[in-house]
Scaffold this motif. Structure first.
Motif, PDB file in Angstrom:
ATOM      1  N   ARG A   1       2.611   4.811  -0.250  1.00  0.00           N
ATOM      2  CA  ARG A   1       2.195   6.164   0.086  1.00  0.00           C
ATOM      3  C   ARG A   1       3.291   7.193  -0.188  1.00  0.00           C
ATOM      4  NH1 ARG A   1      -0.621   5.276   6.059  1.00  0.00           N
ATOM      5  NH2 ARG A   1      -1.867   3.448   5.522  1.00  0.00           N
TER       6      ARG A   1
ATOM      7  N   ASN B   1       0.865  -1.186   0.000  1.00  0.00           N
ATOM      8  CA  ASN B   1       0.000   0.000   0.000  1.00  0.00           C
ATOM      9  C   ASN B   1       0.901   1.236   0.000  1.00  0.00           C
ATOM     10  OD1 ASN B   1      -2.158   1.730   0.137  1.00  0.00           O
ATOM     11  ND2 ASN B   1      -2.583   1.349   2.294  1.00  0.00           N
TER      12      ASN B   1
ATOM     13  N   PRO C   1      -6.279   4.390   1.883  1.00  0.00           N
ATOM     14  CA  PRO C   1      -5.655   3.351   2.671  1.00  0.00           C
ATOM     15  C   PRO C   1      -6.453   2.919   3.891  1.00  0.00           C
ATOM     16  CG  PRO C   1      -4.659   5.465   3.169  1.00  0.00           C
ATOM     17  CD  PRO C   1      -5.666   5.701   2.066  1.00  0.00           C
TER      18      PRO C   1
END
Length: 410
Positions: free
Chosen positions: A90, A88, A397
């Motif tokens: 970022r 995930n 997220p």
């Protein structure tokens, strides 16, 4: 082209509305469209292990079984490093390392790690096996071993059943020609499967039956086992389907070289095997017959186990490490669909992420690479349907919060 794709999609939606298509048909077509557009990602890269100048080649990869998507990628290297990356992203598309273990530091393996895998039903545990003859079970939160199995010889590969609920057995392929079964519940080895004549290099549990296990060896054979019966293999696969008439007919071989990779299809009906004879073969699991699909020659120069992946799309594809490339072939027609180029050295492993049709590979150049659907395909799907697209981007997220098991959650 974009207008043509949109018209084609609207046509598919119309057929679904009036009942000409199965409700799952549209989703399968879109998944197939995305996977056929895979390319090396320029938006997702992987952080290197801090303080480790030479981690060695990437030997094994495993995607976590998280409830909200396979968020964590586990990797192991030939120098013994184990790392967990958060997919995930970022920070500029970089998949950060959230935990890692350095080689040589207690309680790590003393030699290189050959295989890592998540516990199939909970990312709170993962397993690692090494040529130091041990399998370790790790607590993900503490990064400490909670169980250790020491076997009698070098371990080349291990695997747990992805569908088993009645047992927690770990199968281990060893150099001494035997397959060992260790029980996580009892903490001991349960029994040994004897049948191969040389080192066992690869294993695959059935994706349909929790008691069926396949093993591939450097004796060129593939054996199917029912683990409830340790007296012998249920079936030995024969590449000639019993039609060979020479003096070697009594020795059933699946390949003319070492069998160093295998995988069941998602429905469990077929087994894909890969050998150092540069051949890929497809087997009917029910009958044990070679489906005789001609894939041509696919270079396989690896003298140890490699990790292949099979997609769950309507057009089932096998992703195969072949030298420094990845080759995607249609397992039912034998057609070479695409070749993915990017690694600088030999590819050892790859895993397929079915939710977003992504592929991850590891090679001897020490890098992990991500392969994603082309941006124009993703944008077309997102603009055309609320149900398509990358949910990590669309919903942010928050739905991918940490789902690791913990005593504090009880």
């Amino acid at each position: 082209m974009k207008k043509k794709r949109n018209l084609n999609m609207f046509n598919q939606i119309f057929k679904r509305e009036i009942g000409l298509h199965n409700p799952r048909k549209l989703a399968e077509l879109k998944k197939t469209e995305r996977i056929l557009s895979l390319q090396l990602s320029s938006e997702k890269t992987f952080q290197e292990v801090p303080g480790d100048l030479n981690t060695g080649g990437v030997n094994s990869l495993s995607l976590s079984p998280d409830l909200f998507g396979r968020r964590y990628l586990l990797s192991a290297t030939s120098r013994g490093t184990i790392a967990i990356h958060d997919l995930n992203t970022r920070d500029g598309g970089v998949c950060k390392i959230i935990a890692h273990l350095h080689p040589g530091e207690p309680p790590m393996h003393s030699r290189n790690v050959e295989t890592v895998s998540w516990y199939p039903h909970d990312s709170g545990l993962f397993l690692s096996s090494s040529v130091d003859c041990s399998i370790k079970v790790w607590d993900t939160n503490a990064m400490q071993p909670v169980e250790n199995f020491t076997l009698q010889d070098i371990i080349y590969h291990h695997q747990m059943s992805p569908v088993a609920t009645s047992h927690s057995l770990v199968a281990a392929a060893c150099r001494d020609s035997r397959v060992y079964l260790a029980d996580l519940q009892s903490g001991s080895a349960t029994h040994i499967l004897k049948g191969h004549k040389k080192s066992v290099l690869s294993l695959a549990w059935s994706t349909k039956d929790p008691f069926i296990l396949a093993s591939g060896s450097s004796d060129n054979r593939v054996l199917l086992w029912d683990i409830r019966n340790a007296s012998g293999a249920v079936l030995g696969l024969d590449q000639h389907n019993g039609k060979q008439t020479s003096e070697f007919a009594k020795h059933k071989t699946a390949h003319n070289g070492h069998v160093n990779a295998m995988s069941f299809t998602s429905n469990g009906l077929h087994l894909v095997t890969y050998g150092t004879d540069d051949r890929l073969r497809l087997w009917d699991v029910t009958t044990g017959r070679n489906c005789l699909v001609n894939y041509g020659r696919i270079a396989n120069r690896c003298n140890k186990g490699v990790q292949i992946a099979v997609s769950d799309t309507s057009q089932e594809l096998a992703f195969l490490p072949t030298l420094s490339d990845l080759l995607a072939v249609d397992i039912h027609s034998g057609k070479h669909v695409m070749k993915l180029k990017g690694p600088y050295r030999s590819v050892n492993c790859c895993v397929y992420e079915e939710n977003y049709q992504e592929l991850y590979s590891g090679s001897n150049d020490t890098f992990i690479l991500a392969w994603q659907p082309q941006r124009r395909v993703v944008e077309s799907l997102e603009s055309s349907s609320d149900t398509d697209g990358d949910l990590r981007t669309k919903h942010g997220p928050n739905i991918y919060q940490d789902t690791w098991s913990s005593d504090e959650d009880c």
